[in-house]
Write a protein that holds these residues in place. Structure first.
Motif, mmCIF file in Angstrom:
data_model
loop_
_atom_site.group_PDB
_atom_site.id
_atom_site.type_symbol
_atom_site.label_atom_id
_atom_site.label_comp_id
_atom_site.label_asym_id
_atom_site.label_seq_id
_atom_site.Cartn_x
_atom_site.Cartn_y
_atom_site.Cartn_z
ATOM 1 N N PHE A 1 0.828 -1.209 0.000
ATOM 2 C CA PHE A 1 0.000 0.000 0.000
ATOM 3 C C PHE A 1 0.857 1.252 0.000
ATOM 4 C CE2 PHE A 1 -1.809 3.412 2.590
ATOM 5 C CZ PHE A 1 -2.911 3.737 1.829
ATOM 6 N N LEU A 2 1.949 1.222 0.810
ATOM 7 C CA LEU A 2 2.836 2.369 0.887
ATOM 8 C C LEU A 2 3.480 2.650 -0.457
ATOM 9 C CD1 LEU A 2 4.040 4.468 2.822
ATOM 10 C CD2 LEU A 2 5.924 2.880 3.256
ATOM 11 N N ALA A 3 3.923 1.614 -1.127
ATOM 12 C CA ALA A 3 4.545 1.777 -2.439
ATOM 13 C C ALA A 3 3.556 2.338 -3.440
ATOM 14 C CB ALA A 3 5.082 0.431 -2.929
ATOM 15 N N PHE A 4 2.313 1.847 -3.373
ATOM 16 C CA PHE A 4 1.278 2.330 -4.298
ATOM 17 C C PHE A 4 0.972 3.801 -4.043
ATOM 18 C CE2 PHE A 4 -3.200 3.251 -5.129
ATOM 19 C CZ PHE A 4 -3.261 2.959 -6.482
ATOM 20 N N SER A 5 0.890 4.173 -2.721
ATOM 21 C CA SER A 5 0.527 5.544 -2.386
ATOM 22 C C SER A 5 1.609 6.525 -2.791
ATOM 23 C CB SER A 5 0.256 5.677 -0.874
ATOM 24 O OG SER A 5 1.445 5.443 -0.151
ATOM 25 N N GLN A 6 2.866 6.036 -2.916
ATOM 26 C CA GLN A 6 3.959 6.914 -3.296
ATOM 27 C C GLN A 6 4.284 6.828 -4.778
ATOM 28 O OE1 GLN A 6 7.102 5.666 -0.687
ATOM 29 N NE2 GLN A 6 6.448 7.031 0.975
ATOM 30 N N ALA A 7 3.591 5.919 -5.481
ATOM 31 C CA ALA A 7 3.955 5.658 -6.876
ATOM 32 C C ALA A 7 3.742 6.874 -7.760
ATOM 33 C CB ALA A 7 3.148 4.480 -7.401
ATOM 34 N N ALA A 8 2.696 7.630 -7.474
ATOM 35 C CA ALA A 8 2.384 8.762 -8.353
ATOM 36 C C ALA A 8 2.632 10.078 -7.635
ATOM 37 C CB ALA A 8 0.943 8.671 -8.827
ATOM 38 N N GLU A 9 3.836 10.249 -7.093
ATOM 39 C CA GLU A 9 4.179 11.473 -6.395
ATOM 40 C C GLU A 9 5.426 12.094 -7.002
ATOM 41 O OE1 GLU A 9 2.841 13.211 -3.858
ATOM 42 O OE2 GLU A 9 1.113 11.899 -3.716
ATOM 43 N N LEU A 10 5.437 13.393 -7.080
ATOM 44 C CA LEU A 10 6.637 14.136 -7.430
ATOM 45 C C LEU A 10 7.130 14.821 -6.163
ATOM 46 C CD1 LEU A 10 5.508 15.810 -10.769
ATOM 47 C CD2 LEU A 10 6.997 13.814 -10.515
ATOM 48 N N LYS A 11 8.418 14.783 -5.946
ATOM 49 C CA LYS A 11 8.973 15.405 -4.757
ATOM 50 C C LYS A 11 9.348 16.850 -5.077
ATOM 51 C CE LYS A 11 12.484 14.886 -1.160
ATOM 52 N NZ LYS A 11 13.634 14.073 -0.696
ATOM 53 N N ALA B 1 7.067 32.552 -9.559
ATOM 54 C CA ALA B 1 7.556 31.634 -8.529
ATOM 55 C C ALA B 1 7.868 30.309 -9.205
ATOM 56 C CB ALA B 1 6.511 31.450 -7.433
ATOM 57 N N ASP B 2 9.055 29.771 -8.982
ATOM 58 C CA ASP B 2 9.471 28.507 -9.580
ATOM 59 C C ASP B 2 9.458 27.402 -8.538
ATOM 60 O OD1 ASP B 2 9.846 29.619 -12.072
ATOM 61 O OD2 ASP B 2 11.986 29.967 -11.800
ATOM 62 N N PHE B 3 8.740 26.314 -8.842
ATOM 63 C CA PHE B 3 8.690 25.137 -7.982
ATOM 64 C C PHE B 3 9.477 24.021 -8.674
ATOM 65 C CE2 PHE B 3 4.948 27.581 -6.891
ATOM 66 C CZ PHE B 3 4.803 27.429 -5.522
ATOM 67 N N SER B 4 10.623 23.650 -8.138
ATOM 68 C CA SER B 4 11.409 22.571 -8.736
ATOM 69 C C SER B 4 10.986 21.238 -8.123
ATOM 70 C CB SER B 4 12.907 22.807 -8.514
ATOM 71 O OG SER B 4 13.202 22.923 -7.136
ATOM 72 N N PHE B 5 10.988 20.189 -8.950
ATOM 73 C CA PHE B 5 10.546 18.869 -8.480
ATOM 74 C C PHE B 5 11.381 17.761 -9.116
ATOM 75 C CE2 PHE B 5 7.932 19.971 -12.172
ATOM 76 C CZ PHE B 5 8.074 18.857 -12.980
#
Length: 230
Positions: free
Chosen positions: A11-21, A40-44
């Motif tokens: 579940f943890l892997a799935f919940s983080q699968a579609a995230e940009l840091k 404003a620039d947001f780098s990811f």
């Protein structure tokens, strides 16, 4: 127990699968007094183990424009990009928060996967206190009310004129301290019926967007609650 742990890790892997840091989820921007736009620039970075696609971005306001790394929306593992938010200052003043919604991959359209906040601090050169709107109730005594006008610290700005959009409201400027403090006194001629006025306060401010200020006078009907609870 092993099964429960395995399910949790899955579940943890799935919940983080579609995230940009993102380096920051909130950007504070101090706008110069004469600026018309700020950015404003947001780098990811995609620090997951699979490609991530930005399927949608919503600035939530026509005053905000969003651009993402020249149109690139898909990022492989380890790839980085930048979201640039350009804010049209218009007539905004003070501190303004604008929120950008980001949807990733095939997430539900109902709720964005991530939210980014642009917090813009816009100088207020001409301050009106305690508020820009003066209010009377239908039938009450048409007594004059006052808006206190003061200039920002270090600024010398003179009030050069005032004009009411309605002949039922008489406006007068009183100088308290030349270039620093003024009183705007507004008097309705009568309060027999509801009505309003837009009051234009002209100054000699060198910054065009701050040169003309607006205040308001309103005669309102008494609210139902006030009528039943005198």
């Amino acid at each position: 127990m092993k099964t429960i742990i395995a399910l949790w890790l899955s579940f943890l892997a799935f919940s983080q699968a579609a995230e940009l840091k993102f380096k920051e989820l909130t950007q504070d921007v101090n706008a110069p007094a004469d600026a018309r736009t700020v950015t404003a620039d947001f780098s990811f970075t995609n620090d997951t183990g699979k490609p991530v696609t930005i399927s949608k971005s919503d600035p939530g306001c026509s005053c905000l424009k969003v651009e993402i790394s020249g149109g690139k929306l898909k990022y492989g593992p380890g790839e980085s990009g930048t979201l640039r938010a350009t804010f049209d200052l218009g007539n905004f003043s003070g501190t303004v928060d604008k929120v950008i919604g980001l949807w990733l991959d095939d997430d539900s359209s109902a709720t964005p996967t991530m939210r980014l906040t642009v917090r813009i601090h816009i100088p207020v050169l001409v301050v009106m206190e305690p508020a820009k709107t003066l209010s009377w109730t239908v039938g009450e005594k048409p007594a004059p009310q006052t808006i206190h006008i003061r200039m920002a610290e270090g600024e010398s700005i003179r009030v050069t004129g005032v004009k009411s959009s309605s002949p039922n409201f008489v406006c007068e400027i009183k100088t308290v301290e030349e270039g620093k403090k003024y009183d705007l006194v507004v008097s309705p001629q009568d309060t027999a019926t509801p009505g309003m006025t837009v009051i234009r306060v002209e100054t000699d401010c060198k910054v065009d967007k701050h040169k003309t200020q607006q205040a308001f006078g309103v005669v309102r009907k008494a609210s139902a609650q006030a009528a039943t609870n005198p």
